[in-house]
Scaffold this active site. Structure first.
Site, PDB file in Angstrom:
ATOM      1  CG  HIS A  47      -0.803 -26.385  55.313  1.00  0.00           C
ATOM      2  ND1 HIS A  47      -1.670 -26.486  54.254  1.00  0.00           N
ATOM      3  CD2 HIS A  47       0.442 -26.366  54.777  1.00  0.00           C
ATOM      4  CE1 HIS A  47      -0.996 -26.539  53.124  1.00  0.00           C
ATOM      5  NE2 HIS A  47       0.294 -26.461  53.406  1.00  0.00           N
TER       6      HIS A  47
ATOM      7  CE  LYS B 189     -14.921 -31.818  58.833  1.00  0.00           C
ATOM      8  NZ  LYS B 189     -14.372 -30.924  57.831  1.00  0.00           N
ATOM      9  NE  ARG B 190      -6.176 -38.035  61.461  1.00  0.00           N
ATOM     10  CZ  ARG B 190      -4.903 -38.405  61.472  1.00  0.00           C
ATOM     11  NH1 ARG B 190      -4.260 -38.633  60.338  1.00  0.00           N
ATOM     12  NH2 ARG B 190      -4.251 -38.565  62.600  1.00  0.00           N
TER      13      ARG B 190
ATOM     14  CE  LYS C  36      -9.576 -31.770  61.198  1.00  0.00           C
ATOM     15  NZ  LYS C  36      -9.512 -30.912  59.998  1.00  0.00           N
TER      16      LYS C  36
ATOM     17  CB  THR D 128      -9.498 -29.503  50.897  1.00  0.00           C
ATOM     18  OG1 THR D 128      -9.015 -30.505  51.785  1.00  0.00           O
ATOM     19  CG2 THR D 128      -8.461 -28.419  50.743  1.00  0.00           C
TER      20      THR D 128
ATOM     21  CE  LYS E 153     -10.806 -33.101  48.575  1.00  0.00           C
ATOM     22  NZ  LYS E 153     -10.003 -33.751  49.617  1.00  0.00           N
TER      23      LYS E 153
END
Ligand code: 26V
Length: 801
Positions: free
Chosen positions: A350, A536-537, A542, A644, A648
């Site tokens: 992952h 998100k985290r 990111k 993910t 969504k």
């Protein structure tokens, strides 16, 4: 007759059950008691299918999957279970008759947050799809007493609070103390040659706990299939508890299942984490072996009847532990045992972030798991022999299991599995071309891709009933069991009436979010503004930083030039940072300080607002995602394995504003470039810049006025008087070279944002784009993903009742 056959019967039984459980009149019971009573009724109702599933699997000797994951982010289950059982309306109506609102009961349930982020939620989505598609698929994890921390924001900073999710117990679980299993740690191993000439070992542990299972039914959508999520808790082992130092023993047992590890930022060996990993692996495997042998005469056919999927390397000790069971307890020869292990186990990777690939010091593993360590040494020895034999000893450093004093868990996972998969096309390609390329030269057929998915039942039908009902009215309800049918919407995307109806639904959802923000944070947001969301985290890769830099730039621009005004926009952020990840925490602080300023500036706040929603979790996502216009997926290309959240948001109509990274690439493949907003460096550009050492963030700082203005504002007192408040950020993007290319992508990002605004002004086209996103999102249902795993890796058949 079952209690849910009719509304009237439900009302009668519900009152009766509640009153019987608590020994008082229904009217005198509290909502918590009513929630617990309802939960019990639902679980009991699910029991007959649970039993039927177990019997059907036994009778037809159906192959079963065990999904081993350290994390399951299940969220709330009340409504989800009611919907899957097809009794939601009966219960809602019945409660109404009693003057109650189902929402009041829903709110009582804790959000089961046994995980950090995407990896744990993926496991939960997979459980829903497995049951809904009639596969026998069980989850195996730890019953942590506390979920991931709850996040509060105090003085603009993240504060971590305990998440006592078991405060009222857990109505869905069934405690099975008679299925306890001993798990042994530490001590030493004796070895001797027995009469048959076989090397026999005996482990004298110095710490033994009893692992006790708690089972939760996982209820399929409108099917009989009801699978099991098994969570293991640690209890004192009466018979072997050490004499003396009892308190230390009790503390050690308690610590084992106390917490989810929140630190996906600090890789250094934490012994307790390793203990947790072995704990649930050992307990889970022992149950698998026992139930296998209840049906079959030996373990020879394990690979035909059992598939074990490793969700990342956290459960990789399955490989040596299964070897131990086969060789030490069932007398298998090494080679025969190895075939069984390899045939049974498969591994999903992952992340490509080097610092996130698990490594444990050999010393720690040897001390904590002496027999397991011996087996790992043997696996490594034989593997090395094989590699040498192929004349490939040059690659040994990259494929070794043991190297420079460390156990390389990903390498162990690859060596012991029959399948290794990445979680999006691009990610799987990077694994093959780069991260694991030396393994590919030896066994190319091992590697494959399984693009992630999300359950459309939770992320569309349950969290967005307004959109679901519009879809039903437009294309019927086939999409509920066959999400690819969302494509049927393509026939209507040009229809201005539908476009308008869709915009109305979106507005309703924006209002729900706005009400939540008002109630929980007392901030007013304008539902006519563009809702731009990044949730998100919090991780440097990111690039929440890129987003907030753009916000800062817009604000400063509007302040400097009263003629410059943007289309009203609300930027939502929601993210938890690992408690020891200081840079991430400083970014949270920056977002909150910027929010305080811009939200309270009357000159600009009609155009620009920033909202940091605390405590991102499944429940917050369920409110945020349906309200989004823009989905921010802006990681440095090559770094986000899949994402993910992107799926969504897409399924709820948001436009993806993203880099070509992870599954964004496949989102663009589905919707076409014109229905997404893509910017930024590509993986190849980044590889090139790195290789040539050609990237210098200072150059961007010097030559780009807006970048310079933003960066300078971090230190010149513009946002806060403390000149050191954002030192880590400043250093990260300038003096430390900007590892994630924030400044390099700033220009492209800022232009893309301007383009988004122009698109939004064209309402019909905007609605059309959103509808296309929904229509094409069926591919990202985890039903598709699970079908691929089931046929290509697990070789599962559907349960026959
Ligand atoms: C990432 C990082 C990155 C920086 C430093 C430390 C660190 C530690 C852990 C991780 C992530 C661990 C694995 C994980 O959660 N991966 C996520 O899995 C999701 C489901 O496949 C996927 O959608 C996300 O892209 C991926 O980050």
């Amino acid at each position: 007759m079952n209690s849910f056959n009719s509304e009237a019967l439900f009302v009668e039984r519900f009152k009766e059950t509640t009153s019987d459980m608590y020994g008082r009149d229904f009217e005198d019971t509290s909502n918590v008691e009513r929630y617990l009573a309802l939960g019990n009724m639902i679980r009991e109702y699910a029991n007959s299918n649970w039993k039927a599933t177990k019997n059907a699997v036994k009778k037809h000797q159906t192959k079963q999957l065990y999904y081993f994951s350290m994390e399951f982010l299940m969220g709330r289950l009340l409504t989800n279970n009611l919907m899957n059982l097809g009794i939601y309306d009966t219960v809602c109506e019945g409660l109404k008759e009693l003057g109650m609102d189902i929402n009041d009961l829903e709110e009582i349930e804790s959000d089961a947050g046994l995980g950090n982020g995407g990896l744990g939620r993926l496991a939960a989505c997979f459980m829903d799809s497995l049951a809904s598609l009639n596969y026998a698929g069980n989850g195996n994890c730890i019953r942590y007493h506390y979920g991931l921390f709850k996040q509060k924001i105090e003085n603009d900073e993240q504060v971590e609070m305990p998440d006592c999710w078991l405060k009222y117990g857990n109505v869905w679980e069934v405690w099975k103390p008679y299925h306890g299993v001993r798990v042994k740690f530490g001590g030493y191993v004796d070895g001797y040659i027995n009469e048959q000439g076989k090397f026999v070992t005996f482990h004298h542990p110095d710490f033994v706990v009893r692992a006790v299972p708690y089972d939760e039914p996982i209820i399929g959508y409108h099917t009989k299939t009801t699978n099991t999520l098994r969570l293991w808790d640690a209890e004192v082992d009466e018979d072997t508890a050490p004499t003396g130092n009892l308190n230390k023993y009790l503390d050690d047992v308690t610590a084992l299942t106390a917490n989810v590890y929140p630190d996906d930022s600090t890789p250094e060996g934490k012994e307790l984490r390793l203990k947790q990993e072995y704990f649930f692996v050992c307990a889970g495997l022992s149950q698998i072996i026992e139930s296998h042998l209840r049906v079959y005469p030996s373990l020879d056919n394990l690979p035909e009847k059992v598939a074990i999927q490793l969700n990342d390397t956290h459960p990789v000790l399955v490989i040596p532990e299964l070897m131990r069971i086969l060789c030490d307890e069932y007398d298998y020869e090494w080679d025969d045992a190895w075939k069984i292990v390899k045939g049974t186990v498969a591994y999903t990777n992952h992340t490509v972030m080097a610092e996130a690939l698990e490594k444990w010091s050999q010393e720690t593993v040897q001390k904590l798991l002496p027999r397991i360590y011996m087996i790992i040494e043997e696996i490594d020895r034989r593997w090395k022999f094989e590699v040498d034999h192929l004349g490939l000893c040059a690659i040994y450093p990259n494929v070794a299991v043991l190297r420079e004093g460390q156990v390389h868990m990903a390498n162990l996972a690859i060596v012991g599995s029959h399948s290794v998969n990445g979680v999006a096309k691009l990610h799987s390609k990077i694994l093959v071309d780069d991260v694991f390329k030396d393994f590919v030269t030896i066994e190319p057929s091992l590697f494959n891709n399984k693009t992630n998915g999300i359950t459309h039942r939770r992320w569309l039908m349950y969290c967005n009933p307004q959109l679901t009902s519009l879809l039903e009215d437009t294309i019927g309800d086939e999409f509920k069991t066959d999400p690819e049918k969302l494509q049927d919407l393509m026939a209507y995307v040009e229809d201005p009436v539908l476009q308008q109806k869709f915009m109305d639904v979106k507005k309703q959802r924006k209002q729900i979010l706005a009400d939540y923000i008002k109630k929980t944070m007392n901030i007013d947001v304008n539902v006519n503004s563009i809702f731009d969301c990044q949730s998100k985290r919090l991780h440097a890769y990111k690039r929440q930083l890129l987003n907030i830099f753009n916000v800062m730039n817009i604000y400063m621009h509007m302040k400097e030039d009263p003629n410059y005004r943007i289309y009203p926009r609300t930027f939502f952020f929601s993210a938890k940072a690992a408690p020891s990840y200081y840079l991430a925490k400083e970014i949270i602080k920056l977002i909150n300080i910027v929010a305080d300023r811009v939200n309270n500036d009357p000159e600009t706040n009609e155009f620009l607002k920033v909202v940091f929603i605390p405590n991102y979790s499944v429940s917050v996502a369920e409110i945020l995602i349906p309200a989004a216009d823009v989905s921010e997926q802006i990681s440095t290309a090559g770094k986000e394995a899949s994402g993910t959240g992107n799926m969504k948001y897409m399924m709820n109509g948001a436009l993806t504003l993203g880099t070509l990274d992870g599954a964004n690439v496949e989102i663009v493949d589905q919707v076409g470039e014109e229905n997404a907003e893509i910017f930024g460096l590509h993986v190849e550009d980044i590889n090139h810049l790195k290789h040539e050492q050609a990237y210098h963030s200072w150059d961007y700082y010097r030559s780009h006025d807006e970048i310079r203005r933003v960066i300078d504002s971090l230190r010149n007192g513009y946002w806060t008087k403390d000149p050191d408040a954002f030192r880590l950020i400043y250093n990260d993007v300038l003096t430390q070279g900007d590892e994630f290319f924030v400044l390099a992508d700033f220009g492209g990002y800022s232009r893309a944002q301007t383009h988004v605004e122009a698109r939004y002004r064209d309402t019909n086209n905007w609605a059309r784009t959103m509808l296309i996103n929904i229509a094409k999102s069926g591919y990202f249902s985890s039903d598709r993903t699970i079908e691929e795993y089931a046929s290509q890796i697990w070789n599962l058949d559907k349960i026959v009742f």
